[in-house]
Design a protein around this motif. Structure first.
Motif, mmCIF file in Angstrom:
data_model
loop_
_atom_site.group_PDB
_atom_site.id
_atom_site.type_symbol
_atom_site.label_atom_id
_atom_site.label_comp_id
_atom_site.label_asym_id
_atom_site.label_seq_id
_atom_site.Cartn_x
_atom_site.Cartn_y
_atom_site.Cartn_z
ATOM 1 N N ALA A 53 -33.217 -7.008 -22.843
ATOM 2 C CA ALA A 53 -32.664 -6.311 -21.690
ATOM 3 C C ALA A 53 -31.217 -5.909 -21.914
ATOM 4 N N THR A 54 -30.854 -4.752 -21.377
ATOM 5 C CA THR A 54 -29.461 -4.349 -21.313
ATOM 6 C C THR A 54 -28.784 -5.096 -20.162
ATOM 7 N N ALA A 55 -27.482 -4.917 -20.038
ATOM 8 C CA ALA A 55 -26.763 -5.545 -18.929
ATOM 9 C C ALA A 55 -27.329 -5.072 -17.590
ATOM 10 N N ALA B 115 -30.768 -5.893 -12.779
ATOM 11 C CA ALA B 115 -31.925 -5.480 -11.970
ATOM 12 C C ALA B 115 -32.964 -6.595 -11.892
ATOM 13 N N ALA B 116 -33.195 -7.287 -13.006
ATOM 14 C CA ALA B 116 -34.142 -8.405 -13.007
ATOM 15 C C ALA B 116 -33.667 -9.509 -12.067
ATOM 16 N N ALA B 117 -32.363 -9.775 -12.067
ATOM 17 C CA ALA B 117 -31.815 -10.800 -11.181
ATOM 18 C C ALA B 117 -32.001 -10.410 -9.716
ATOM 19 N N ALA C 280 -40.910 -5.712 -17.711
ATOM 20 C CA ALA C 280 -40.358 -4.463 -18.234
ATOM 21 C C ALA C 280 -38.834 -4.527 -18.343
ATOM 22 N N LEU C 281 -38.184 -5.078 -17.333
ATOM 23 C CA LEU C 281 -36.724 -5.139 -17.337
ATOM 24 C C LEU C 281 -36.193 -6.078 -18.421
ATOM 25 N N LEU C 282 -36.821 -7.242 -18.579
ATOM 26 C CA LEU C 282 -36.331 -8.222 -19.547
ATOM 27 C C LEU C 282 -36.664 -7.849 -20.989
#
Length: 257
Positions: A138-140, A145-147, A219-221
């Motif tokens: 994941a990008t920053a 977004a995942a958080a 997907a995000l991670l």
């Protein structure tokens, strides 16, 4: 009902109280934190070699961790139902009401404490996952977004657990009701793709609230295509939150008449 600053101040006090109670019930906290870790290790090391997810992930741990994160939220939120039910059964609510502490502040304190506990447990799961081979890409922005998605599920499920605690007449019944919420990650894409399930189960697995959360976290991670899954996940959590807060308020008024 107190004004907003008063409600916030009371909610902070109730949060501190709930966290102190958690410290005294350390066995329940440890169980809710360790059970998702144990399930992750069981699936990765006992079953992972036999499960073909049909995806591009080079190891099963890469596939399963996002699902375990939401499984962890379900287990952690369940303790909120028990805590609320114990308050209702023990008579402490009458004491709080005599001090002009309203139901909103009391329930918000339980939810805030649940959020803190869940953040600790999900951090533990993620830390163990990194040790056993989980390598997020994941990008920053992806991590942020995942958080947000994960926090939305924590708050929403904690509020629905609070409603369950008000609905149940005993702490034991509250614990039993939350089983259904903890069960939801299993008929989802948490451990295997939905396509590998029996055809009659696809409709439920595809259209229940946990699946879009897992798919968006995955997907995000892992740097995949998110599509509209994150928005769908947030829509589910917003709907659950609205219903749970309204239901909790109504049930609290009924229980404290």
């Amino acid at each position: 009902m107190s004004d907003t600053p008063g409600v916030l101040a009371h909610a902070m006090v109730m949060t501190g109280r709930s966290l102190r109670i958690s410290r005294r019930n350390i066995d329940a906290v440890i169980t809710s934190m360790m059970l998702p870790v144990m399930l992750m290790l069981i699936f990765v090391y006992f079953f992972g070699g036999a499960i073909d997810t049909g995806t591009a992930y080079d190891s099963y741990v890469m596939y399963v961790v996002p699902g375990v994160l939401l499984l962890c939220v379900g287990f952690g939120s369940a303790t909120t139902a028990v805590a609320v039910s114990e308050d209702m059964k023990g008579g402490i609510i009458d004491r709080f009401r005599s001090l002009d502490i309203g139901g909103t502040a009391i329930l918000a304190g339980h939810v805030a404490a649940s959020t803190v506990r869940n953040l600790l447990s999900t951090s533990l799961v993620l830390g163990v996952a990194l040790l056993i081979g989980f390598r997020p890409a994941a990008t920053a922005a992806g991590w942020l977004a995942a958080a947000v998605v994960l926090l939305a599920y924590i708050v929403a499920l904690s509020w629905i657990s609070a409603a369950i605690g008000l609905l149940a007449r005993t702490p034991e019944a509250a614990s039993g009701f939350t089983f259904f919420m903890s069960f939801l990650p299993y008929p989802s894409s948490a451990f295997v793709p939905v396509d590998s399930m029996p055809a009659w189960l696809h409709g439920f697995a595809d259209h229940q609230p946990i699946t879009p959360g897992i798919e968006s976290l995955r997907a995000l991670l892992l740097g995949g295509a998110v599509g509209d899954t994150a928005w769908l996940a947030l829509t589910w959590t917003a709907g659950i939150l609205l219903v749970a807060v309204a239901l909790s308020g109504a049930l609290f008024r009924i229980r404290t008449r």
